[in-house]
Design an enzyme around this catalytic site. Sequence first.
Site, PDB file in Angstrom:
ATOM      1  N   PRO A  66       0.793  -1.236   0.000  1.00 59.31           N
ATOM      2  CA  PRO A  66       0.000   0.000   0.000  1.00 59.31           C
ATOM      3  C   PRO A  66       0.829   1.292   0.000  1.00 59.31           C
ATOM      4  CG  PRO A  66      -0.884  -1.575   1.598  1.00 59.31           C
ATOM      5  CD  PRO A  66       0.410  -2.150   1.098  1.00 59.31           C
ATOM      6  N   THR A  96       3.205   2.340  -5.163  1.00 61.92           N
ATOM      7  CA  THR A  96       3.349   3.783  -5.376  1.00 61.92           C
ATOM      8  C   THR A  96       3.787   4.405  -4.062  1.00 61.92           C
ATOM      9  OG1 THR A  96       1.581   3.779  -7.009  1.00 61.92           O
ATOM     10  CG2 THR A  96       2.168   5.912  -6.062  1.00 61.92           C
ATOM     11  N   LYS A 171       5.429   8.818 -11.745  1.00 69.88           N
ATOM     12  CA  LYS A 171       4.093   8.448 -11.247  1.00 69.88           C
ATOM     13  C   LYS A 171       3.459   9.604 -10.472  1.00 69.88           C
ATOM     14  CE  LYS A 171       0.762   5.684  -9.738  1.00 69.88           C
ATOM     15  NZ  LYS A 171      -0.273   5.090 -10.556  1.00 69.88           N
TER      16      LYS A 171
HETATM   17  P1  NAD Z   1      -4.265  -3.348  -1.574  1.00 68.79           P
HETATM   18  O1  NAD Z   1      -4.458  -2.704  -0.247  1.00 68.79           O
HETATM   19  O2  NAD Z   1      -5.429  -3.982  -2.263  1.00 68.79           O
HETATM   20  O3  NAD Z   1      -3.138  -4.505  -1.444  1.00 68.79           O
HETATM   21  C1  NAD Z   1      -2.003  -4.421  -0.638  1.00 68.79           C
HETATM   22  C2  NAD Z   1      -1.666  -5.829  -0.142  1.00 68.79           C
HETATM   23  O4  NAD Z   1      -0.458  -5.768   0.618  1.00 68.79           O
HETATM   24  C3  NAD Z   1      -2.745  -6.403   0.787  1.00 68.79           C
HETATM   25  O5  NAD Z   1      -3.126  -7.678   0.309  1.00 68.79           O
HETATM   26  C4  NAD Z   1      -2.036  -6.506   2.142  1.00 68.79           C
HETATM   27  O6  NAD Z   1      -2.446  -7.617   2.928  1.00 68.79           O
HETATM   28  C5  NAD Z   1      -0.581  -6.656   1.713  1.00 68.79           C
HETATM   29  N1  NAD Z   1       0.378  -6.297   2.753  1.00 68.79           N
HETATM   30  C6  NAD Z   1       0.440  -5.152   3.473  1.00 68.79           C
HETATM   31  N2  NAD Z   1       1.487  -5.197   4.320  1.00 68.79           N
HETATM   32  C7  NAD Z   1       2.093  -6.406   4.131  1.00 68.79           C
HETATM   33  C8  NAD Z   1       3.221  -7.046   4.714  1.00 68.79           C
HETATM   34  N3  NAD Z   1       3.937  -6.466   5.675  1.00 68.79           N
HETATM   35  N4  NAD Z   1       3.540  -8.281   4.281  1.00 68.79           N
HETATM   36  C9  NAD Z   1       2.805  -8.886   3.318  1.00 68.79           C
HETATM   37  N5  NAD Z   1       1.740  -8.334   2.712  1.00 68.79           N
HETATM   38  C10 NAD Z   1       1.390  -7.100   3.130  1.00 68.79           C
HETATM   39  O7  NAD Z   1      -3.584  -2.251  -2.496  1.00 68.79           O
HETATM   40  P2  NAD Z   1      -3.583  -2.206  -4.108  1.00 68.79           P
HETATM   41  O8  NAD Z   1      -4.817  -1.537  -4.598  1.00 68.79           O
HETATM   42  O9  NAD Z   1      -3.195  -3.557  -4.607  1.00 68.79           O
HETATM   43  O10 NAD Z   1      -2.383  -1.165  -4.367  1.00 68.79           O
HETATM   44  C11 NAD Z   1      -1.026  -1.523  -4.177  1.00 68.79           C
HETATM   45  C12 NAD Z   1      -0.152  -0.370  -4.608  1.00 68.79           C
HETATM   46  O11 NAD Z   1      -0.415  -0.081  -5.986  1.00 68.79           O
HETATM   47  C13 NAD Z   1      -0.416   0.934  -3.844  1.00 68.79           C
HETATM   48  O12 NAD Z   1       0.812   1.563  -3.604  1.00 68.79           O
HETATM   49  C14 NAD Z   1      -1.281   1.736  -4.788  1.00 68.79           C
HETATM   50  O13 NAD Z   1      -1.144   3.141  -4.601  1.00 68.79           O
HETATM   51  C15 NAD Z   1      -0.741   1.297  -6.133  1.00 68.79           C
HETATM   52  N6  NAD Z   1      -1.711   1.408  -7.245  1.00 68.79           N
HETATM   53  C16 NAD Z   1      -2.998   1.006  -7.085  1.00 68.79           C
HETATM   54  C17 NAD Z   1      -3.887   1.115  -8.148  1.00 68.79           C
HETATM   55  C18 NAD Z   1      -5.324   0.673  -8.012  1.00 68.79           C
HETATM   56  O14 NAD Z   1      -6.131   0.993  -8.894  1.00 68.79           O
HETATM   57  N7  NAD Z   1      -5.679  -0.064  -6.955  1.00 68.79           N
HETATM   58  C19 NAD Z   1      -3.447   1.627  -9.388  1.00 68.79           C
HETATM   59  C20 NAD Z   1      -2.107   1.979  -9.545  1.00 68.79           C
HETATM   60  C21 NAD Z   1      -1.234   1.864  -8.453  1.00 68.79           C
END
Ligand code: NAD
Length: 295
Positions: A66, A96, A171
Site C-alpha cells: 500500500p 506507489t 508516477k
Molecule cells: P491493496 O491494499 O489492495 O493490497 C495491498 C496488499 O499488501 C494487501 O493484500 C495486504 O495484505 C498486503 N500487505 C500489506 N502489508 C504487508 C506485509 N507487511 N507483508 C505482506 N503483505 C502485506 O492495495 P492495491 O490496490 O493492490 O495497491 C497496491 C499499490 O499499488 C499501492 O501503492 C497503490 O497506490 C498502487 N496502485 C494502485 C492502483 C489501483 O487501482 N488499486 C493503481 C495503480 C497503483
Amino acid sequence: MHIGFLGLGNMGSPMASNLLKAGYQLSVFDLSSNAVSELAEKGAQACASVQALVAAAPDVLITMLPAAVHVKGVYLGSEGLIEQLSQPTYLIDCSTIDPHSAREVAKIAKEAGHTMLDAPVSGGTTGAQAATLTFMVGAAAEDLQHIQPILQAMGKNITHCGDSGNGQVAKVANNMLLGISMVGVAEAMALGVALGMDAKVLAGIINTSSGRCWSSEINNPYPDVLENAPASRGYSGGFGSDLMLKDLGLATEAARLSKQPVMLGAAAQQLYQAFSLQGHGSLDFSAIIKLYLKE
Ligand code: NAD
C-alpha cells in the site's frame, strides 16, 4: 526463473496470476492467508511468512504494497528482505511511494549487494488483470533490460524513466496532474451547466476544443455524459478518491522536501482531503464534482 511476490491485494493478485500464466515459477506471501491460498490454487508456492519467501530463494522479488511505511517495513531492519536474502537478488517494488523513500531503500539494498528497481504502475485493476499495465521504471538501463521480460508478462508499456526513484517521480507527477485536471473539468462542467448549458453538449465542445483532457474525455465527472464512466453509475468502481488523495499527498510531500512549489497540486490535495472527510473516499475520484453541484 523463480519469482517471489509479496503483496497480493487488488493489484498484486492479478499481476502475480499473469506471471503464472507466462510460465514463471512463483512463490507468494501476503498477510492475508486467503490471498495466498487463491494464488496457490492457481499454481504458486504458498509461503506463510517473509522468512519462508526468503527461504524459497527466488532470483527476483516483487513487492506490491500500500504505502512507503509497508515497503520500509518489509525491506528494512534485521527481519527485512534486504538483510535476510543471502544471495544477490533483483528487487522490484511496484508500490506507489514517494521518490525519497524509494531511493533510500534502493541505496540500502545496493549496499547489501542487491539490485533494486522502482516500477510503479498505472492502468488500475483492469490493466493489472489484462496485463496491460504501464510500468514507470527507475533503475540503471542494464538492470531494467534484465527484468524486462518479467514486466512484459504484466504490462504493455514499460518506460525507463532514469535512475533509482525516477519511476516514482513520473508516477507522482502524472497523478498530480490527473488530480488537478479532474478538479478543473469538474469546475468547468458545473459552471457551464449552472449557466444553462446541456452537460453532454458542453462535454462535446470541450472534447473537440482546447480544454480536452483524459478527465473530460474518458472519465467525465458529470453524470450521464459518458455511459460507461463511473459518474453514470453512482461513482462506483474506477480509481478511489482516497487513492487520489494518497498520490496528491506523495506529490506535495516530495515537493516540500525539494522546495518546489505545487500551488495547484496542494489545492487539489486539500479538496480531496475535504471530500474524504465528508465520507466519499471510496467513490471514484471524478465524484469530486459533488463539491460543485446542488444535492
Ligand atoms: P491493496 O491494499 O489492495 O493490497 C495491498 C496488499 O499488501 C494487501 O493484500 C495486504 O495484505 C498486503 N500487505 C500489506 N502489508 C504487508 C506485509 N507487511 N507483508 C505482506 N503483505 C502485506 O492495495 P492495491 O490496490 O493492490 O495497491 C497496491 C499499490 O499499488 C499501492 O501503492 C497503490 O497506490 C498502487 N496502485 C494502485 C492502483 C489501483 O487501482 N488499486 C493503481 C495503480 C497503483
